[in-house]
Write a protein that holds these residues in place. Structure first.
Motif, PDB file in Angstrom:
ATOM      1  N   LYS A   1       0.835  -1.190   0.000  1.00 31.79           N
ATOM      2  CA  LYS A   1       0.000   0.000   0.000  1.00 31.79           C
ATOM      3  C   LYS A   1       0.883   1.258   0.000  1.00 31.79           C
ATOM      4  N   GLY A   2       0.369   2.330  -0.555  1.00 32.18           N
ATOM      5  CA  GLY A   2       1.107   3.599  -0.525  1.00 32.18           C
ATOM      6  C   GLY A   2       0.910   4.313   0.804  1.00 32.18           C
ATOM      7  N   GLY A   3       1.806   5.223   1.121  1.00 32.46           N
ATOM      8  CA  GLY A   3       1.630   6.066   2.307  1.00 32.46           C
ATOM      9  C   GLY A   3       1.892   5.392   3.633  1.00 32.46           C
ATOM     10  N   VAL A   4       2.567   4.247   3.619  1.00 28.78           N
ATOM     11  CA  VAL A   4       2.774   3.521   4.881  1.00 28.78           C
ATOM     12  C   VAL A   4       4.061   3.933   5.594  1.00 28.78           C
ATOM     13  N   GLY A   5       4.974   4.599   4.870  1.00 26.72           N
ATOM     14  CA  GLY A   5       6.203   5.067   5.527  1.00 26.72           C
ATOM     15  C   GLY A   5       7.503   4.633   4.851  1.00 26.72           C
ATOM     16  N   LYS A   6       7.466   4.320   3.569  1.00 28.74           N
ATOM     17  CA  LYS A   6       8.702   3.913   2.874  1.00 28.74           C
ATOM     18  C   LYS A   6       9.724   5.046   2.843  1.00 28.74           C
ATOM     19  N   THR A   7       9.261   6.224   2.419  1.00 30.60           N
ATOM     20  CA  THR A   7      10.201   7.333   2.265  1.00 30.60           C
ATOM     21  C   THR A   7      10.767   7.748   3.626  1.00 30.60           C
ATOM     22  N   THR A   8       9.891   7.751   4.636  1.00 25.35           N
ATOM     23  CA  THR A   8      10.340   8.039   6.009  1.00 25.35           C
ATOM     24  C   THR A   8      11.438   7.050   6.398  1.00 25.35           C
ATOM     25  N   THR A   9      11.245   5.793   6.046  1.00 24.84           N
ATOM     26  CA  THR A   9      12.208   4.745   6.396  1.00 24.84           C
ATOM     27  C   THR A   9      13.533   4.944   5.669  1.00 24.84           C
TER      28      THR A   9
ATOM     29  N   TYR B   1      11.933  15.869  -0.325  1.00 25.79           N
ATOM     30  CA  TYR B   1      11.249  16.680   0.699  1.00 25.79           C
ATOM     31  C   TYR B   1      11.623  16.244   2.105  1.00 25.79           C
ATOM     32  N   HIS B   2      11.866  14.949   2.292  1.00 26.01           N
ATOM     33  CA  HIS B   2      12.235  14.466   3.627  1.00 26.01           C
ATOM     34  C   HIS B   2      13.652  14.906   3.983  1.00 26.01           C
ATOM     35  N   LEU B   3      14.446  15.243   2.958  1.00 31.20           N
ATOM     36  CA  LEU B   3      15.864  15.499   3.202  1.00 31.20           C
ATOM     37  C   LEU B   3      16.275  16.923   2.823  1.00 31.20           C
TER      38      LEU B   3
ATOM     39  N   ASN C   1       5.363  -0.052  10.813  1.00 31.46           N
ATOM     40  CA  ASN C   1       5.474   1.381  11.091  1.00 31.46           C
ATOM     41  C   ASN C   1       4.147   1.921  11.622  1.00 31.46           C
ATOM     42  N   ARG C   2       4.215   3.017  12.352  1.00 31.01           N
ATOM     43  CA  ARG C   2       3.055   3.672  12.952  1.00 31.01           C
ATOM     44  C   ARG C   2       2.359   2.763  13.959  1.00 31.01           C
ATOM     45  N   ALA C   3       3.161   1.953  14.658  1.00 34.21           N
ATOM     46  CA  ALA C   3       2.592   1.060  15.662  1.00 34.21           C
ATOM     47  C   ALA C   3       2.025   1.882  16.809  1.00 34.21           C
TER      48      ALA C   3
ATOM     49  N   VAL D   1       9.909  -2.429  14.653  1.00 31.09           N
ATOM     50  CA  VAL D   1       8.642  -1.777  14.987  1.00 31.09           C
ATOM     51  C   VAL D   1       8.921  -0.298  15.211  1.00 31.09           C
ATOM     52  N   VAL D   2       8.281   0.558  14.410  1.00 27.80           N
ATOM     53  CA  VAL D   2       8.468   2.009  14.563  1.00 27.80           C
ATOM     54  C   VAL D   2       7.159   2.589  15.085  1.00 27.80           C
ATOM     55  N   PRO D   3       7.189   3.214  16.267  1.00 32.77           N
ATOM     56  CA  PRO D   3       5.931   3.726  16.808  1.00 32.77           C
ATOM     57  C   PRO D   3       5.419   4.954  16.072  1.00 32.77           C
ATOM     58  N   GLU D   4       4.138   5.157  16.154  1.00 32.39           N
ATOM     59  CA  GLU D   4       3.518   6.395  15.671  1.00 32.39           C
ATOM     60  C   GLU D   4       4.092   7.539  16.502  1.00 32.39           C
ATOM     61  N   SER D   5       4.515   8.621  15.849  1.00 33.65           N
ATOM     62  CA  SER D   5       5.113   9.699  16.623  1.00 33.65           C
ATOM     63  C   SER D   5       5.037  11.020  15.869  1.00 33.65           C
ATOM     64  N   ARG D   6       4.804  12.085  16.638  1.00 32.53           N
ATOM     65  CA  ARG D   6       4.776  13.422  16.038  1.00 32.53           C
ATOM     66  C   ARG D   6       6.139  13.820  15.499  1.00 32.53           C
ATOM     67  N   GLU D   7       7.172  13.158  15.986  1.00 34.80           N
ATOM     68  CA  GLU D   7       8.527  13.492  15.520  1.00 34.80           C
ATOM     69  C   GLU D   7       8.654  13.296  14.009  1.00 34.80           C
ATOM     70  N   VAL D   8       7.868  12.357  13.451  1.00 33.72           N
ATOM     71  CA  VAL D   8       8.030  12.067  12.021  1.00 33.72           C
ATOM     72  C   VAL D   8       7.564  13.237  11.153  1.00 33.72           C
ATOM     73  N   PRO D   9       6.286  13.680  11.280  1.00 37.74           N
ATOM     74  CA  PRO D   9       5.915  14.858  10.469  1.00 37.74           C
ATOM     75  C   PRO D   9       6.764  16.094  10.796  1.00 37.74           C
ATOM     76  N   ARG D  10       7.160  16.235  12.055  1.00 40.91           N
ATOM     77  CA  ARG D  10       7.993  17.387  12.431  1.00 40.91           C
ATOM     78  C   ARG D  10       9.331  17.330  11.682  1.00 40.91           C
ATOM     79  N   SER D  11       9.910  16.141  11.630  1.00 40.33           N
ATOM     80  CA  SER D  11      11.218  16.012  10.990  1.00 40.33           C
ATOM     81  C   SER D  11      11.119  16.245   9.479  1.00 40.33           C
ATOM     82  N   ILE D  12       9.966  15.874   8.899  1.00 40.52           N
ATOM     83  CA  ILE D  12       9.802  16.118   7.457  1.00 40.52           C
ATOM     84  C   ILE D  12       9.764  17.627   7.211  1.00 40.52           C
ATOM     85  N   ALA D  13       9.035  18.339   8.097  1.00 37.39           N
ATOM     86  CA  ALA D  13       8.958  19.797   7.947  1.00 37.39           C
ATOM     87  C   ALA D  13      10.341  20.427   8.053  1.00 37.39           C
TER      88      ALA D  13
HETATM   89  N1  LIG Z   1       5.980   6.535  12.520  1.00 37.45           N
HETATM   90  C1  LIG Z   1       5.219   7.525  12.062  1.00 37.45           C
HETATM   91  N2  LIG Z   1       4.548   8.346  12.919  1.00 37.45           N
HETATM   92  C2  LIG Z   1       3.766   9.352  12.454  1.00 37.45           C
HETATM   93  N3  LIG Z   1       3.610   9.648  11.155  1.00 37.45           N
HETATM   94  C3  LIG Z   1       4.246   8.883  10.245  1.00 37.45           C
HETATM   95  C4  LIG Z   1       5.085   7.795  10.644  1.00 37.45           C
HETATM   96  N4  LIG Z   1       5.610   7.242   9.515  1.00 37.45           N
HETATM   97  C5  LIG Z   1       5.103   7.938   8.477  1.00 37.45           C
HETATM   98  N5  LIG Z   1       4.295   8.924   8.908  1.00 37.45           N
HETATM   99  C6  LIG Z   1       3.564   9.892   8.069  1.00 37.45           C
HETATM  100  O1  LIG Z   1       2.921   9.191   7.029  1.00 37.45           O
HETATM  101  C7  LIG Z   1       2.990   9.917   5.810  1.00 37.45           C
HETATM  102  C8  LIG Z   1       3.445   9.000   4.703  1.00 37.45           C
HETATM  103  O2  LIG Z   1       4.781   8.584   4.940  1.00 37.45           O
HETATM  104  P1  LIG Z   1       5.768   8.280   3.732  1.00 37.45           P
HETATM  105  O3  LIG Z   1       7.066   7.908   4.315  1.00 37.45           O
HETATM  106  O4  LIG Z   1       5.766   9.411   2.756  1.00 37.45           O
HETATM  107  O5  LIG Z   1       5.051   7.013   3.084  1.00 37.45           O
HETATM  108  P2  LIG Z   1       5.318   6.290   1.667  1.00 37.45           P
HETATM  109  O6  LIG Z   1       6.682   6.672   1.208  1.00 37.45           O
HETATM  110  O7  LIG Z   1       5.181   4.835   1.947  1.00 37.45           O
HETATM  111  O8  LIG Z   1       4.260   6.785   0.730  1.00 37.45           O
HETATM  112  C9  LIG Z   1       3.940  11.077   6.047  1.00 37.45           C
HETATM  113  O9  LIG Z   1       3.198  12.254   5.996  1.00 37.45           O
HETATM  114  C10 LIG Z   1       4.521  10.883   7.424  1.00 37.45           C
HETATM  115  O10 LIG Z   1       4.535  12.062   8.149  1.00 37.45           O
END
Ligand SMILES: Nc1ncnc2c1ncn2[C@@H]1O[C@H](COP(=O)(O)OP(=O)(O)O)[C@@H](O)[C@H]1O
Ligand SMILES: [Mg+2]
Length: 321
Positions: free
Chosen positions: A10-18, A48-50, A168-170, A193-205
């Motif tokens: 599925k898309g949007g699960v956290g690949k790019t974040t990873t 955008y993440h970097l 991710n987002r556990a 296991v990566v927990p759900e955390s506000r740090e992730v969107p904050r770090s992207i910003a």
């Molecule tokens: N562990 C997490 N906690 C909170 N938000 C997350 C987490 N991992 C990803 N996200 C959010 O989910 C969204 C999609 O993540 P992204 O890495 O772009 O997914 P993908 O690359 O799989 O499409 C992002 O906006 C990101 O902020």
């Protein structure tokens, strides 16, 4: 060089974040020569993440032979090298041949992380075949896990030697699938296991992955632990850092987001969208003009109509230049 593809169903699960976090952890904490490559041609967001907001050239230019890979590489302040992506020009796609050429050019790195498109569409197969291992990212819900299983099966069929799963987002919610359930469904252990955390969107910003912007936060620790596992080094984050994070010191030290900075970050995106729309429109008009020529040559169009249509559409094309 160890090639690791970060994939998902599925898309949007956290690949790019990873990719961003694992890449920075390997480069900054493990001292490995690491490059992250954005191989996602539909939603190329790694930059955008970097903090790379308007890259040029990009991976599609490299694959099309328009630029050497080295000229498209950016160095993130954490030491991670980044080869950003973009929407490709018509006809440019990833093939086993151009992928091999790319890997040859990147031989100097110890780790290469591919940020892949979701699913198992055509572009993913060459990436899976070229990978030493995959990290399949999923979320604690059934649609994400069901899609992850499809990807895992595909990777198994293609003979990818190592296949890891990241949850991710556990969260500790009653409706979130627990780790054990995910493992039973996937018939494989969850490596991370990566927990759900506000740090992730904050770090992207911030354009700085959590492992650098908040290295003791729970998601950062999870990525750092996996990076240490990859390199075979021990992982003992200092307790003081953990305590400081828990007591909220990071909130005082964390760089506040500068609202004016947003404008700078958003402007290249606006330009990119406008340019992509213009390029698509130019393409359309060029195709239309070619079709008019053929119609006229075959005698299907009266000369007067042909000239008039050509004149009108040539003007539209000029206006786009
Ligand atoms: N562990 C997490 N906690 C909170 N938000 C997350 C987490 N991992 C990803 N996200 C959010 O989910 C969204 C999609 O993540 P992204 O890495 O772009 O997914 P993908 O690359 O799989 O499409 C992002 O906006 C990101 O902020
Ligand atoms: Mg992505």
């Amino acid at each position: 060089m160890r090639v690791i593809s970060v994939v998902s169903g599925k898309g949007g699960v956290g690949k790019t974040t990873t990719v961003a976090n694992l890449g920075c952890a390997l480069a900054a904490f493990e001292g490995k020569r690491t490059i992250a490559v954005d191989a996602n041609f539909t939603t190329p967001n790694l930059g955008y993440h970097l903090g790379v907001y308007s890259p040029h050239p990009t991976l599609p230019d490299v694959l099309a032979g328009k630029a050497p890979a080295g000229s498209a590489v950016h160095v993130h302040p954490g030491g991670l090298h980044v080869l950003p992506g973009s929407l490709p020009a018509p006809g440019v796609r990833l093939t086993p041949e151009n992928l091999e050429g790319l890997l040859d050019q990147l031989q100097g790195y110890e780790y290469l992380l591919f940020d892949c498109p979701p699913g198992i569409e055509a572009g993913v197969e060459p990436l899976l075949r070229a990978s030493d291992e995959i990290l399949t990212v999923t979320n604690p819900d059934l649609p994400a896990v069901a899609d992850a299983i499809v990807t895992l099966k595909c990777a198994e069929r293609l003979g990818v030697p190592t296949r890891r799963i990241e949850l991710n987002r556990a969260r500790r919610e009653r409706y979130a699938l627990p780790r054990g359930e995910v493992e039973r469904l996937c018939e494989a252990p969850v490596a991370l296991v990566v927990p759900e955390s506000r740090e992730v969107p904050r770090s992207i910003a911030l354009g700085r992955p959590a492992v650098l912007s908040s290295p003791h936060s729970p998601p950062a620790l999870a990525f750092r632990r996996l990076a240490a596992e990859f390199t075979g080094s021990p992982f003992h984050p200092p307790l003081a850092g953990r305590l400081a994070w828990l007591l909220g010191v990071r909130r005082l030290r964390g760089a506040p987001l500068d609202p004016a900075g947003w404008q700078q970050k958003v402007e290249p995106l606006r330009r990119r969208v406008a340019e992509t729309t213009r390029a698509a429109r130019r393409d359309e008009l060029e195709r239309l003009l070619a079709a008019l020529d053929t119609q006229f040559e075959k005698g299907f169009l009266p000369e007067k109509t042909y000239r008039e249509l050509r004149r009108v559409n040539e003007r539209k094309l000029r206006d786009l230049a």
